[in-house]
Design a protein around this motif. Sequence first.
Motif, PDB file in Angstrom:
ATOM      1  N   MET A   1       0.831  -1.196   0.000  1.00 57.31           N
ATOM      2  CA  MET A   1       0.000   0.000   0.000  1.00 57.31           C
ATOM      3  C   MET A   1       0.870   1.253   0.000  1.00 57.31           C
ATOM      4  O   MET A   1       0.601   2.181  -0.743  1.00 57.31           O
ATOM      5  N   ASN A   2       1.902   1.284   0.885  1.00 56.17           N
ATOM      6  CA  ASN A   2       2.795   2.444   0.943  1.00 56.17           C
ATOM      7  C   ASN A   2       3.550   2.636  -0.364  1.00 56.17           C
ATOM      8  O   ASN A   2       3.810   3.763  -0.772  1.00 56.17           O
ATOM      9  N   ILE A   3       3.916   1.543  -0.999  1.00 59.80           N
ATOM     10  CA  ILE A   3       4.636   1.625  -2.267  1.00 59.80           C
ATOM     11  C   ILE A   3       3.742   2.248  -3.339  1.00 59.80           C
ATOM     12  O   ILE A   3       4.187   3.099  -4.112  1.00 59.80           O
ATOM     13  N   ALA A   4       2.480   1.872  -3.375  1.00 63.79           N
ATOM     14  CA  ALA A   4       1.553   2.416  -4.367  1.00 63.79           C
ATOM     15  C   ALA A   4       1.365   3.918  -4.152  1.00 63.79           C
ATOM     16  O   ALA A   4       1.360   4.699  -5.118  1.00 63.79           O
ATOM     17  N   ILE A   5       1.234   4.349  -2.913  1.00 65.53           N
ATOM     18  CA  ILE A   5       1.068   5.772  -2.611  1.00 65.53           C
ATOM     19  C   ILE A   5       2.339   6.534  -3.005  1.00 65.53           C
ATOM     20  O   ILE A   5       2.277   7.606  -3.614  1.00 65.53           O
ATOM     21  N   THR A   6       3.490   5.963  -2.669  1.00 71.18           N
ATOM     22  CA  THR A   6       4.761   6.599  -3.013  1.00 71.18           C
ATOM     23  C   THR A   6       4.909   6.725  -4.518  1.00 71.18           C
ATOM     24  O   THR A   6       5.338   7.771  -5.030  1.00 71.18           O
ATOM     25  N   LEU A   7       4.599   5.678  -5.251  1.00 69.28           N
ATOM     26  CA  LEU A   7       4.684   5.717  -6.711  1.00 69.28           C
ATOM     27  C   LEU A   7       3.727   6.753  -7.297  1.00 69.28           C
ATOM     28  O   LEU A   7       4.098   7.515  -8.205  1.00 69.28           O
ATOM     29  N   CYS A   8       2.507   6.806  -6.786  1.00 74.71           N
ATOM     30  CA  CYS A   8       1.529   7.778  -7.287  1.00 74.71           C
ATOM     31  C   CYS A   8       1.993   9.210  -7.012  1.00 74.71           C
ATOM     32  O   CYS A   8       1.897  10.087  -7.881  1.00 74.71           O
ATOM     33  N   LEU A   9       2.477   9.452  -5.798  1.00 74.86           N
ATOM     34  CA  LEU A   9       2.969  10.783  -5.464  1.00 74.86           C
ATOM     35  C   LEU A   9       4.197  11.153  -6.305  1.00 74.86           C
ATOM     36  O   LEU A   9       4.321  12.288  -6.776  1.00 74.86           O
TER      37      LEU A   9
END
Length: 115
Positions: A1-9
């Motif tokens: 989940m954190n990886i997806a948020i980081t990638l999106c940001l």
Amino acid sequence: MNIAITLCLSFAVFALIFWGMMHMRTPRFRMEREQFQRGLEDVIVGQADDNEWRVLISYPMRHDPPLEQLRLECLQIEEEEYTGKPPYLFTETGLQQLRDVRERLLALPPQDETE
């Protein structure tokens, strides 16, 4: 989940930077008649050095065709009368020709502000 948020940001930040760079304009130097006149006067009275002369004549003045014509005339005078020796960068003949250019510059009709 954190990886997806980081990638999106990260994607959003890079997209924003890319968009900003696509819409930035490069800075442009635009010499106006008053600046050109002051530069000519400095050369005529022996207060300009070679660098100031180069700045004065090096930039095309497409925004003001009559001024561009005078700039080209100054380049011609430089070819024939330039000495490069301070304080006067030109021969007496060249200085007189630059005085004539200055007089024609002063006689130009005012530039239209809407251009």
